[in-house]
Design an enzyme around this catalytic site. Structure first.
Site, PDB file in Angstrom:
ATOM      1  N   ASP A 457       0.844  -1.201   0.000  1.00 32.12           N
ATOM      2  CA  ASP A 457       0.000   0.000   0.000  1.00 32.12           C
ATOM      3  C   ASP A 457       0.877   1.248   0.000  1.00 32.12           C
ATOM      4  OD1 ASP A 457      -2.266   1.570   0.216  1.00 32.12           O
ATOM      5  OD2 ASP A 457      -2.995   0.641   2.068  1.00 32.12           O
ATOM      6  N   ASP A 519     -10.688   2.200  -3.227  1.00 31.07           N
ATOM      7  CA  ASP A 519     -11.217   1.954  -1.887  1.00 31.07           C
ATOM      8  C   ASP A 519     -12.733   2.002  -1.894  1.00 31.07           C
ATOM      9  OD1 ASP A 519      -8.928   1.462  -0.551  1.00 31.07           O
ATOM     10  OD2 ASP A 519      -8.703   3.461   0.309  1.00 31.07           O
TER      11      ASP A 519
HETATM   12  C1  DGJ Z   1      -5.761   2.043   1.921  1.00 31.86           C
HETATM   13  C2  DGJ Z   1      -6.091   0.835   1.101  1.00 31.86           C
HETATM   14  O1  DGJ Z   1      -6.574   1.228  -0.155  1.00 31.86           O
HETATM   15  C3  DGJ Z   1      -7.093  -0.033   1.849  1.00 31.86           C
HETATM   16  O2  DGJ Z   1      -7.473  -1.110   1.068  1.00 31.86           O
HETATM   17  C4  DGJ Z   1      -6.487  -0.475   3.146  1.00 31.86           C
HETATM   18  O3  DGJ Z   1      -5.397  -1.316   2.896  1.00 31.86           O
HETATM   19  C5  DGJ Z   1      -6.057   0.736   3.951  1.00 31.86           C
HETATM   20  N1  DGJ Z   1      -5.215   1.621   3.195  1.00 31.86           N
HETATM   21  C6  DGJ Z   1      -5.336   0.305   5.189  1.00 31.86           C
HETATM   22  O4  DGJ Z   1      -4.812   1.361   5.871  1.00 31.86           O
END
Ligand code: DGJ
Length: 700
Positions: A457, A519
């Site tokens: 990430d 997300d």
């Molecule tokens: C952002 C990501 O896009 C999510 O899927 C998740 O992993 C969060 N960060 C976790 O902090």
């Protein structure tokens, strides 16, 4: 194929021709478009005179340069003491037997490559342009070398620049924001300059490094499209200028900020690679070319066209609020559903109970997981699951041991306090020791435990960057860490992610065969996001999860079937608390996964046809035709219901006119012609967000 005759360069295959020539020492662009069968006729005087008329300001150049009479967007901007601007002159060419590596992610297995050599005797610099033709498109890049005794400052060097003759053009780009990545923006090209760019240090949610130039009136399936994509994950620009003659110039490359990169004698600056494709088959044809090119030559062959692990991800399931017991429940709940891998997302390290701390401290939180990861992985194995884990390698929390020990490892400008975003700083990945340390920390976890999957990430853009070399070096540091992980752990699949699709680019796809698309897991929003992403990137690169309703991002409720149907157009996964599901929901998941497995070869390796546009048609409808043409996977999802709706037929595409296809769900047979010209009623219910999946089999 590369042909060179009398200083005329012609790159071509069945799909396209691209040509330029040398005139009075300058490279003149002459043609890009549909393949020309008689290349010898390409540069008749009439064509050439269009391309080089009216002096330097109107001439169609292969590389535009500032300071010597061409006032349009340049592809090279350089300076040294006493000299601003360049005037590169053609010196010769070479045809390399195969494409050579140049230290950055790029299309693989390139064959013959044309290297054009130019030099500027006053600037004391050499410029090399590289062109590698593939069946689907052309890969291009450039290099400049300082041959002088003075430092040479490179302010700009494009990976590619393409000229278009006078015409009526439109442009399509993919812009968006967190939770709404890659919205398709289409606009007329009018006189002036437009710049798509990122100065965030990363590709960005805001503008994807993609541009399509359309001859006016192009539709999804018809018309000439010329498209560009950069294989790069940092600051970039793709810009275009329509001049006073309605000629168009497109220039794309790494965005060098803050005064440029300084080269000492003998040093060189190498651009990232740009890819361009041409089609006369509209936006759909363009996407299918990019998809084929990337499936064949970008995605790591060990993953290309293959089904990826079907995961249950802990993020929307339990967020930070887990302990061993909760994870056991999740793992036990996943048993028997057909899921392959549990991915333990954020929160397993340091003291991370929210997003305020611990990034950089990649040590297991023994409060949450007293026995470490061992018992969790054991429990996974007992339930037939593999185990994956989340890292945010580039980040550091101010409240972390790593930051307390190495505050200078965070990007910072001396004398200023760093800007925090999501309560975190970014590590200076342009420094080798920083990347080495993070690699060591990841390696310790990956070596100690049986881990088959990493979610990488990255949750904030860069700020407090002391100079441009750091921007440039940062991206290379990211690639270096990928390389190190890949060679130490070749069997670990790394899923890309950046607050969703903030770094959805071709360079990350070189390493990560899939990227968390957004997300926003609301399937209604995902129809639009996935539609946009599919303009350039293949379905097999989109990581899509079915999540719980009401949806956590939008509060909307969609049928489980529709959530599954949308997520199935990519790499299917789940992100909800399976321990809390009803028996009915469990049965739906099992069926979704079984059906997905049966069709993954079609979905991931087939040809995509976007039949309806969710931005304008009130429905989302996509069809994937297997690469051998024998099966078709068809998904239709209604958006909002309206009373007394017309019976809208959907016309399929990409089928054989006279072949007979059976729609398995209806037990009916129809010819390809009937399906494509008369169409079918998709047969979804009338309710908001109702959906249908159809499977077609070719019978003869
Ligand atoms: C952002 C990501 O896009 C999510 O899927 C998740 O992993 C969060 N960060 C976790 O902090």
């Amino acid at each position: 194929m590369i042909q060179v005759t009398d200083n005329i360069f012609h790159l071509s295959n069945n799909n396209y021709s691209y040509a330029f020539c040398v005139k009075e020492g300058k490279l003149i662009h002459t043609y890009y478009g549909k393949a020309l069968s008689i290349p010898e006729g390409l540069l008749q005087d009439s064509i050439l005179s269009d391309c080089a008329c009216g002096g330097r300001d109107w001439t169609q150049y292969e590389t535009g340069e500032r300071g010597r009479g061409d006032f349009r967007l340049p592809s090279a901007l350089m300076r040294r003491q006493g000299c601003v601007g360049t005037d590169f002159v053609y010196k010769g060419y070479e045809i390399l037997g195969k494409k050579e590596p140049f230290g950055m992610p790029a299309l693989r297995d390139g064959g013959q490559t044309l290297k054009i050599m130019l030099s500027d005797e006053v600037m004391k610099a050499a410029l090399y342009l590289y062109y590698t033709p593939y069946e689907e498109g052309i890969a291009r890049r450039a290099e400049v070398v300082n041959l002088g005794d003075f430092p040479l400052t490179v302010e700009k060097l494009a990976s590619a620049s393409v000229e278009f003759p006078q015409g009526n053009y439109e442009a399509v780009n993919l812009s968006g924001r967190w939770g709404a990545e890659c919205e398709v923006c289409r606009a007329d090209v009018v006189g002036g300059i437009r710049i798509l760019s990122s100065e965030r240090g990363v590709t960005s949610h805001q503008h994807n490094p993609f541009l399509a130039v359309l001859e006016k009136g192009v539709t999804e399936e018809y018309g000439n499209v010329y498209a560009f994509n950069l294989i790069y994950s940092g600051n970039f620009y793709i810009e275009y200028e329509s001049d006073e003659k309605s000629q168009l110039r497109v220039v794309a490359g790494e965005n060098i900020l803050h005064g440029g990169i300084v080269l000492e004698n003998g040093e060189k600056f190498v651009t990232p690679e740009a890819v361009t494709v041409f089609t006369d088959k509209g936006l759909g044809g363009m996407s299918r070319l990019f998809h084929r090119l990337y499936r064949r030559h970008l995605i790591n062959p060990k993953y290309a066209d293959k089904i990826r692990p079907i995961v249950i991800n802990s993020w929307e399931s339990v967020y930070f609020g887990f302990d061993e017991k909760k994870l056991f429940e999740l793992i036990d709940g996943a048993r028997g559903l057909g899921i392959d891998t549990l991915v333990l997302d954020d929160g397993w390290f340091g003291k991370r109970d929210d997003d305020a701390s611990s990034l950089g401290d990649w040590f297991i939180d023994r409060g949450k997981l007293p026995g470490g990861l061992g018992p969790v992985i054991e429990r996974c194995k007992e339930n037939g699951l593999k185990f994956g884990i989340w890292f945010e390698p580039e980040a550091v929390s101010p409240d972390s041991n790593l930051y307390r020990e190495h505050p200078d490892w965070a990007l910072h400008t001396p004398g200023r306090e760093g800007i925090q975003m999501r309560n975190q700083y970014t590590l200076d990945f342009s420094r080798e020791e920083v990347v080495d340390y993070i690699f060591g920390a990841m390696k310790a976890i990956l070596s100690e435990y049986d881990i088959s999957y990493v979610k990488w990430d990255m949750n904030r853009p860069l700020s407090d960057v002391p100079d441009n070399c750091v921007y440039d070096g940062y991206v290379k540091g990211v690639y270096r860490l990928y390389e190190m992980l890949d060679s130490a752990f070749p069997d670990v699949l790394i899923e890309g992610c950046s607050s969703g699709g903030g770094r959805f680019d071709a360079a990350i796809l070189y390493y990560s065969p899939m990227i968390w698309t957004s997300d926003d897991t609301d399937a209604c929003q995902r129809m639009r996001i996935q539609y946009g992403v599919s303009m350039c990137y293949p379905l097999q690169t989109m990581s899509n999860h079915v999540s719980v309703c009401p949806n956590h991002q939008t509060g909307r409720t969609l049928p489980f079937a529709t959530r599954g149907a949308v997520a199935s157009l990519g790499c299917l996964g789940y992100e909800l608390n399976v321990a809390e599901l009803s028996e009915e929901e469990r049965a739906i998941i099992k069926k979704q996964i079984d059906d997905y497995r049966d069709n993954a070869d079609v979905i991931l390796g087939g040809e995509l046809y976007r039949l309806l546009n969710p931005f304008t048609d009130g429905a989302f409808c996509e069809e994937v035709v297997a690469s051998d043409g024998n099966r078709v996977y068809f998904v239709y999802c209604r958006l909002l219901n309206r009373p007394n709706m017309p019976l809208a037929r959907v016309k399929l595409r990409g089928l054989e006119e006279n072949a007979v296809y059976k729609i398995e769900e209806r037990g009916k047979t129809l010819t390809g012609g009937e399906l494509m010209h008369a169409g079918i009623l998709p047969g979804a219910g009338c309710e908001d967000f109702s959906s249908v999946i159809l499977h077609l089999t070719k019978l003869n």
